[in-house]
Design a protein around this motif. Structure first.
Motif, PDB file in Angstrom:
ATOM      1  N   MET A  66      -9.456  11.904 -24.262  1.00 33.28           N
ATOM      2  CA  MET A  66      -9.990  13.212 -24.522  1.00 33.28           C
ATOM      3  C   MET A  66     -10.898  13.470 -23.360  1.00 33.28           C
ATOM      4  O   MET A  66     -11.539  14.743 -23.171  1.00 33.28           O
ATOM      5  N   GLU A  67     -11.485  12.290 -22.745  1.00 32.89           N
ATOM      6  CA  GLU A  67     -12.435  12.647 -21.416  1.00 32.89           C
ATOM      7  C   GLU A  67     -11.660  13.529 -20.586  1.00 32.89           C
ATOM      8  O   GLU A  67     -12.215  14.347 -20.157  1.00 32.89           O
ATOM      9  N   ALA A  68     -10.475  13.039 -19.916  1.00 32.79           N
ATOM     10  CA  ALA A  68      -9.680  13.655 -19.149  1.00 32.79           C
ATOM     11  C   ALA A  68      -9.680  15.071 -19.551  1.00 32.79           C
ATOM     12  O   ALA A  68      -9.528  16.134 -18.688  1.00 32.79           O
ATOM     13  N   ILE A  69      -9.087  15.501 -20.834  1.00 27.12           N
ATOM     14  CA  ILE A  69      -8.909  16.932 -21.207  1.00 27.12           C
ATOM     15  C   ILE A  69     -10.178  17.748 -21.193  1.00 27.12           C
ATOM     16  O   ILE A  69     -10.380  18.904 -20.651  1.00 27.12           O
ATOM     17  N   PHE A 226      -1.718  16.443 -39.397  1.00 24.02           N
ATOM     18  CA  PHE A 226      -1.228  16.468 -38.235  1.00 24.02           C
ATOM     19  C   PHE A 226       0.038  15.461 -38.064  1.00 24.02           C
ATOM     20  O   PHE A 226       0.143  14.512 -38.785  1.00 24.02           O
ATOM     21  N   HIS A 227       0.968  15.720 -37.249  1.00 23.78           N
ATOM     22  CA  HIS A 227       2.236  15.100 -37.067  1.00 23.78           C
ATOM     23  C   HIS A 227       2.329  14.637 -35.813  1.00 23.78           C
ATOM     24  O   HIS A 227       2.189  15.511 -34.777  1.00 23.78           O
ATOM     25  N   PHE A 228       3.000  13.539 -35.514  1.00 26.48           N
ATOM     26  CA  PHE A 228       3.630  13.267 -33.959  1.00 26.48           C
ATOM     27  C   PHE A 228       4.798  12.744 -33.917  1.00 26.48           C
ATOM     28  O   PHE A 228       5.173  11.788 -35.115  1.00 26.48           O
ATOM     29  N   ALA A 250       1.127   7.940 -20.719  1.00 29.74           N
ATOM     30  CA  ALA A 250       1.330   6.554 -20.274  1.00 29.74           C
ATOM     31  C   ALA A 250       0.615   5.624 -21.415  1.00 29.74           C
ATOM     32  O   ALA A 250       0.264   4.547 -21.149  1.00 29.74           O
ATOM     33  N   ILE A 251       0.133   6.355 -22.361  1.00 27.36           N
ATOM     34  CA  ILE A 251      -0.593   5.451 -23.457  1.00 27.36           C
ATOM     35  C   ILE A 251       0.033   5.757 -24.680  1.00 27.36           C
ATOM     36  O   ILE A 251       1.139   6.922 -24.916  1.00 27.36           O
ATOM     37  N   PRO A 252       0.043   5.149 -25.933  1.00 23.36           N
ATOM     38  CA  PRO A 252       0.540   5.182 -27.156  1.00 23.36           C
ATOM     39  C   PRO A 252       0.433   6.755 -27.763  1.00 23.36           C
ATOM     40  O   PRO A 252      -0.462   7.318 -27.737  1.00 23.36           O
ATOM     41  N   ALA A 253       1.642   7.142 -28.142  1.00 22.30           N
ATOM     42  CA  ALA A 253       1.718   8.550 -28.449  1.00 22.30           C
ATOM     43  C   ALA A 253       0.703   8.989 -29.668  1.00 22.30           C
ATOM     44  O   ALA A 253       0.139  10.028 -29.843  1.00 22.30           O
ATOM     45  N   GLN A 254       0.755   7.739 -30.564  1.00 24.59           N
ATOM     46  CA  GLN A 254      -0.370   7.958 -31.603  1.00 24.59           C
ATOM     47  C   GLN A 254      -1.846   8.222 -31.254  1.00 24.59           C
ATOM     48  O   GLN A 254      -2.479   9.164 -31.714  1.00 24.59           O
ATOM     49  N   ASN A 255      -2.099   7.689 -30.278  1.00 20.92           N
ATOM     50  CA  ASN A 255      -3.516   7.928 -29.709  1.00 20.92           C
ATOM     51  C   ASN A 255      -3.504   9.137 -29.074  1.00 20.92           C
ATOM     52  O   ASN A 255      -4.661   9.879 -29.058  1.00 20.92           O
ATOM     53  N   VAL A 256      -2.695   9.648 -28.322  1.00 18.13           N
ATOM     54  CA  VAL A 256      -2.651  10.997 -27.749  1.00 18.13           C
ATOM     55  C   VAL A 256      -2.653  12.230 -28.854  1.00 18.13           C
ATOM     56  O   VAL A 256      -3.559  12.963 -28.668  1.00 18.13           O
ATOM     57  N   ALA A 257      -1.919  11.738 -29.589  1.00 21.29           N
ATOM     58  CA  ALA A 257      -1.904  12.824 -30.966  1.00 21.29           C
ATOM     59  C   ALA A 257      -3.155  12.950 -31.632  1.00 21.29           C
ATOM     60  O   ALA A 257      -3.679  14.070 -32.015  1.00 21.29           O
TER      61      ALA A 257
END
Length: 420
Positions: A66-69, A226-228, A250-257
């Motif tokens: 979130m910080e990067a975005i 939401f779904h990933f 580079a990080i778990p897909a779940q956390n990105v979603a």
């Protein structure tokens, strides 16, 4: 016990030593004391929009995403995370950067003047110090990582713009309870009425949704709203009008979603090209971080069953590329060592155990005892991560990958080893 009070000209190390001695307990549940001090120095009146991020695993990576975005779009961002790997300063970031020691000293001095007779734990002092720094820098957004649980954590004194729960698993059972329902209820304490509450867990305990509905929070749930889908080479994420595919993060897909959904709900996502570039460049220290190429060495903070399951997927990737998996593990005594090992044992070719130092450290011998009996005979023990690396590194070959994991302390020692 008498404590010599540090001053505004004392070093940060002096202050941290003082804070460690100040309160008899490392953890004391309840918000009254923290809120009292925060109100006495007006910390809770702030122009920043605060996003609370709770969960068992994935808080740090979700916050980093979130910080990067947000930074990519020119917003100013304060991020509070714990624990630190190497230096205390890592716990507070302004626009992705750690602050100089003096900023922390000034914040602690202000708190010490303002707290009167109220006792604070080390973590509470640190949390209030972070809030003081974010107020001073007047950032647009604050990403506040919850320490332990949620309901009674020091971070929960704020009024969040949104609340996020990443995952729910068993950890800190002595404080949060020994079922996912109890842990979930505690974590849901960061929700607020009529405020977005984004939950990324894939099997959400009913206590989380029950509490959210009871207080009329605006629940946004994974697998419902939401779904990933992890893809062979990436990730597909769907929420409302969004249906996007990204290359493998580079990080778990779940956390990105979860991070994407929270920002989308707050109307804080950039256009697609910028979003892709940001995710492609995302890296988080200590999360399956590569330390060396030849020999191939990775380090990871995995320390509970859920994070071990994610680490397992990474090890299987390496195994499928033809690597033998050698593991050096060192953990804290209060972690579920047996469950962590059980998640990984069948993909590991050889184990080594190291002792950590510090009050909650586990010994290599007790670590060894948590391994299956048939594995123990061939497993070596070492008195530290660095002494283990001295022996293990020369033994690695071109077809082996060495994974050093088990806690933030383990990762910190491994990173320091390479910085020598």
């Amino acid at each position: 016990m008498s404590h010599i009070k540090p001053s505004q000209s004392s070093s940060l190390d002096d202050w941290l030593c003082y804070l460690e001695q100040l309160h008899p307990a490392n953890i004391e549940m309840g918000l009254e004391r923290v809120a009292q001090v925060a109100n006495s120095i007006h910390l809770l009146t702030t122009s920043s929009k605060i996003i609370l991020i709770g969960g068992t695993n994935g808080k740090g990576t979700t916050a980093r995403c979130m910080e990067a975005i947000l930074l990519a779009q020119g917003h100013t961002v304060g991020t509070y995370a714990s624990p630190h790997l190497i230096r205390y300063n890592e716990r507070v970031r302004i626009n992705g950067q750690a602050l100089p020691d003096q900023d922390h000293v000034d914040a602690f001095f202000e708190l010490e003047q303002g707290r009167g007779e109220t006792q604070l734990t080390y973590f509470e002092f640190g949390t209030l110090g972070a809030l003081a720094l974010f107020k001073r820098y007047a950032v647009d957004y604050v990403l506040l990582e919850v320490g332990l649980g949620g309901r009674f954590d020091a971070t929960n004194i704020v009024t969040p713009y949104a609340s996020v729960i990443t995952t729910i698993d068993l950890d800190h059972k002595e404080y949060l309870g020994d079922t996912r329902e109890l842990v979930g209820y505690d974590k849901a304490g960061i929700f607020r009425t009529d405020t977005p509450a984004i939950v990324g867990d894939l099997n959400i305990p009913h206590t989380v949704t029950d509490y959210g509905q009871e207080i009329n929070a605006e629940l946004i749930l994974s697998k419902r709203d939401f779904h990933f889908t992890p893809l062979e080479d990436g990730l597909r994420w769907q929420y409302q009008e969004y249906d996007l595919r990204f290359s493998k993060p580079a990080i778990p897909a779940q956390n990105v979603a979860t991070a994407l959904t929270a920002l989308a709900r707050l109307d804080l996502l950039p256009e697609e090209v910028q979003l892709r570039t940001t995710l492609d460049n995302l890296q988080v220290e200590g999360r399956f971080q590569q330390l060396s190429d030849a020999p191939l060495v990775y380090t990871d903070v995995a320390h509970n069953p859920e994070s071990a399951r994610y680490l397992r997927t990474k090890l299987l990737d390496l195994k499928n590329q033809g690597f033998k998996i050698n593991v050096l593990v060192a953990m804290l005594a209060d972690k579920d060592k047996t469950s962590v090992i059980n998640e990984l044992d069948d993909v590991v070719n050889s184990w080594a155990c190291a002792s950590l130092s510090g009050p909650r450290a586990e010994t290599a011998e007790r670590m060894l005892a948590a391994l299956p009996p048939e594995t123990q005979a061939s497993t070596r023990t070492f008195d530290s991560v660095s002494s283990a690396l001295d022996v293990l590194l020369p033994e690695q070959s071109g077809d082996t990958a060495l994974i050093v994991f088990g806690s933030f302390f383990t990762v910190a020692e491994a990173i320091q080893y390479w910085k020598k």
